[in-house]
Motif scaffolding. Structure first.
Motif, PDB file in Angstrom:
ATOM      1  N   ILE A 151     -15.832 -17.711  -0.369  1.00 51.14           N
ATOM      2  CA  ILE A 151     -15.361 -16.366  -0.033  1.00 51.14           C
ATOM      3  C   ILE A 151     -14.611 -15.839  -1.252  1.00 51.14           C
ATOM      4  N   LYS A 152     -15.197 -14.847  -1.909  1.00 46.96           N
ATOM      5  CA  LYS A 152     -14.681 -14.391  -3.195  1.00 46.96           C
ATOM      6  C   LYS A 152     -13.709 -13.231  -3.032  1.00 46.96           C
ATOM      7  N   THR A 153     -12.539 -13.383  -3.634  1.00 47.81           N
ATOM      8  CA  THR A 153     -11.564 -12.304  -3.711  1.00 47.81           C
ATOM      9  C   THR A 153     -11.489 -11.849  -5.165  1.00 47.81           C
ATOM     10  N   ASP A 154     -10.591 -10.932  -5.462  1.00 47.00           N
ATOM     11  CA  ASP A 154     -10.493 -10.452  -6.842  1.00 47.00           C
ATOM     12  C   ASP A 154      -9.861 -11.479  -7.768  1.00 47.00           C
ATOM     13  N   THR A 155      -9.217 -12.516  -7.207  1.00 51.79           N
ATOM     14  CA  THR A 155      -8.550 -13.505  -8.061  1.00 51.79           C
ATOM     15  C   THR A 155      -8.969 -14.945  -7.779  1.00 51.79           C
ATOM     16  N   HIS A 156      -9.446 -15.239  -6.576  1.00 52.32           N
ATOM     17  CA  HIS A 156      -9.755 -16.616  -6.211  1.00 52.32           C
ATOM     18  C   HIS A 156     -11.028 -16.674  -5.367  1.00 52.32           C
ATOM     19  N   THR A 157     -11.541 -17.898  -5.197  1.00 55.02           N
ATOM     20  CA  THR A 157     -12.628 -18.163  -4.262  1.00 55.02           C
ATOM     21  C   THR A 157     -12.144 -19.197  -3.252  1.00 55.02           C
ATOM     22  N   VAL A 158     -12.239 -18.845  -1.980  1.00 58.53           N
ATOM     23  CA  VAL A 158     -11.844 -19.751  -0.901  1.00 58.53           C
ATOM     24  C   VAL A 158     -13.105 -20.413  -0.361  1.00 58.53           C
ATOM     25  N   HIS A 159     -13.088 -21.748  -0.249  1.00 62.01           N
ATOM     26  CA  HIS A 159     -14.249 -22.489   0.231  1.00 62.01           C
ATOM     27  C   HIS A 159     -14.041 -22.897   1.686  1.00 62.01           C
ATOM     28  N   ALA A 160     -15.092 -22.712   2.490  1.00 65.03           N
ATOM     29  CA  ALA A 160     -14.980 -23.024   3.912  1.00 65.03           C
ATOM     30  C   ALA A 160     -16.344 -23.368   4.484  1.00 65.03           C
ATOM     31  N   LYS A 161     -16.350 -24.273   5.469  1.00 67.75           N
ATOM     32  CA  LYS A 161     -17.591 -24.599   6.165  1.00 67.75           C
ATOM     33  C   LYS A 161     -17.950 -23.502   7.157  1.00 67.75           C
ATOM     34  N   TYR A 162     -16.928 -22.910   7.795  1.00 67.61           N
ATOM     35  CA  TYR A 162     -17.137 -21.867   8.799  1.00 67.61           C
ATOM     36  C   TYR A 162     -16.502 -20.564   8.331  1.00 67.61           C
ATOM     37  N   VAL A 163     -17.202 -19.471   8.568  1.00 63.96           N
ATOM     38  CA  VAL A 163     -16.689 -18.148   8.215  1.00 63.96           C
ATOM     39  C   VAL A 163     -16.906 -17.215   9.406  1.00 63.96           C
ATOM     40  N   VAL A 164     -15.884 -16.452   9.733  1.00 67.06           N
ATOM     41  CA  VAL A 164     -15.988 -15.461  10.811  1.00 67.06           C
ATOM     42  C   VAL A 164     -15.749 -14.077  10.217  1.00 67.06           C
ATOM     43  N   LEU A 165     -16.745 -13.209  10.324  1.00 67.71           N
ATOM     44  CA  LEU A 165     -16.601 -11.826   9.870  1.00 67.71           C
ATOM     45  C   LEU A 165     -16.070 -10.992  11.034  1.00 67.71           C
ATOM     46  N   ALA A 166     -14.747 -10.981  11.155  1.00 68.00           N
ATOM     47  CA  ALA A 166     -14.088 -10.191  12.191  1.00 68.00           C
ATOM     48  C   ALA A 166     -13.338  -9.061  11.506  1.00 68.00           C
TER      49      ALA A 166
END
Length: 400
Positions: A151-166
């Motif tokens: 999950i890419k932001t302007d400064t970091h990338t967060v890694h996750a097995k599950y993602v919820v687009l809420a």
């Protein structure tokens, strides 16, 4: 914002809706939709009690009413439909509103609360149980590698097995194509005080111009919340009167109305009127979506939370199929599909791409398809008379 851009009605009464559900889908489908939202009301109250959240929760009856003769039969039909699936809705003529109504349908034991206070309580609960919450961080893209999402932001990338687009409107365009399956609608609200006698319950009328009404605690008084002036977002509307119309209506009903707050909100409206809850796309396992709440997000957000939690935990949920997000049958509501489309076969977009006749002829009557032509995706719909409509799926925050 006074109430988080919402009227915050906790109700399974989503307009005159259940007669539509029975006639469009089935009686079992309508009952499942009702049961899911009734469970949500009880679950919200259970969370409030368990976590001791002070959020002005109040039990209220909910009404859909009309003062128009040609709408009375629709209300009678709705009462019959709701009763047929086991819910004790009532037909009423008189309400406590400060004007005469001809008919209404009453849903007993619905509720309301202050959603900001409720969300604050939920956040405190998450933190208390070891969770972390990060704000003011914009996600602009999501990719996947070796089964893990980035999950890419302007400064970091967060890694996750599950993602919820809420996130109200899905930030990823394809796959999923939710931009082809729903549209945005803007509504306006005002909050005002008055010394006049106030009504009990939560109200919305049957037909545009919509007038939504409820009251909330406000110091030693009650504040009236009135909503309406709705229109499709982005259409060429004269917006100058949206608040004025509401204020004039408020002062017509309550001459001493003191307008204190004004706000507006945008809602995602699915073409078949059923929210999209569950798997984002069969091509992206472990990514989930909750969108298309069509203005009834208080209960539907709770329905979403329970369905998606059960999916992640590999548990059965009785309402999964009712809200299945990977469905694609917008032509169940062909009128809305046509209203949403931006171009026709005589327009520049179709002239520009010169869609082959055999491609168009492969689309059945009353059917919609997504096609790709010269690297550009188009949504094509052929109505019951054989006329073609097309949507060029380009939006400023989507990348197609």
């Amino acid at each position: 914002m006074l109430h988080g851009n919402t009227t915050a009605k906790i109700t399974s009464q989503h307009g005159l809706f259940y007669d539509y559900l029975i006639n469009t889908f089935s009686k079992d489908f309508a009952k499942s939709y009702l049961d899911a939202n009734e469970y949500a009301i009880k679950n919200i109250k259970e969370i409030i009690d368990t976590e001791d959240i002070d959020c002005d929760f109040e039990w209220q009856d909910s009404y859909v009413y009309t003062d128009m003769n040609d709408e009375v039969q629709k209300i009678k039909d709705e009462v019959a439909s709701v009763n047929s699936i086991g819910f004790p809705a009532e037909f009423v003529e008189d309400t406590s509103l400060p004007f005469k109504t001809l008919a209404g349908i009453k849903f007993p034991n619905q509720a309301q609360f202050h959603p900001i206070k409720y969300c604050k309580g939920l956040c405190e609960c998450i933190i208390k149980n070891g969770g972390d919450i990060y704000e003011n961080t914009k996600v602009f893209d999501i990719d996947k590698k070796d089964g893990v999402y980035g999950i890419k932001t302007d400064t970091h990338t967060v890694h996750a097995k599950y993602v919820v687009l809420a996130c109200h409107y899905p930030i990823i365009n394809a796959p999923g194509f939710y931009f082809l399956k729903m549209y945005q609608e803007t509504s306006y609200l005002i909050g005002f005080t008055t010394n006049s006698n106030l009504f009990n319950g939560m109200y919305i009328n049957t037909k545009s111009p919509i007038c939504s009404l409820r009251t909330v605690p406000y110091g030693d008084k009650r504040l009236v919340i009135m909503g309406g002036s709705e229109h499709k977002t982005g259409t060429k509307e004269d917006l100058s009167n949206c608040y004025i119309n509401l204020e004039n209506r408020a002062k017509e009903l309550f001459p001493d109305a003191n307008i204190l707050y004004r706000w507006n909100t945008e809602d995602c409206i699915p073409l078949d009127k059923i929210p999209y809850i569950g798997e984002f796309s069969s091509l992206m396992p472990n990514m989930y979506v909750a969108t298309g709440f069509k203005k009834w997000g208080m209960t539907t957000s709770n329905v979403s939370a329970n369905i998606i939690t059960d999916m992640i935990m590999d548990r059965e949920n009785p309402y999964f199929d009712t809200f299945k997000s990977t469905r694609f049958h917008p032509i169940e509501n062909g009128t809305e599909f046509v209203n949403m489309l931006k171009q026709t076969t005589t327009s520049l977009v179709l002239d520009k791409f010169k869609i082959p006749d055999d491609t168009l002829s492969s689309i059945e009557y009353d059917e919609g398809k997504i096609i790709e032509l010269d690297g550009t995706k188009l949504g094509i719909y052929r109505d019951k008379k054989g006329k073609y409509f097309a949507l060029k799926p380009i939006c400023s925050h989507l990348r197609l």
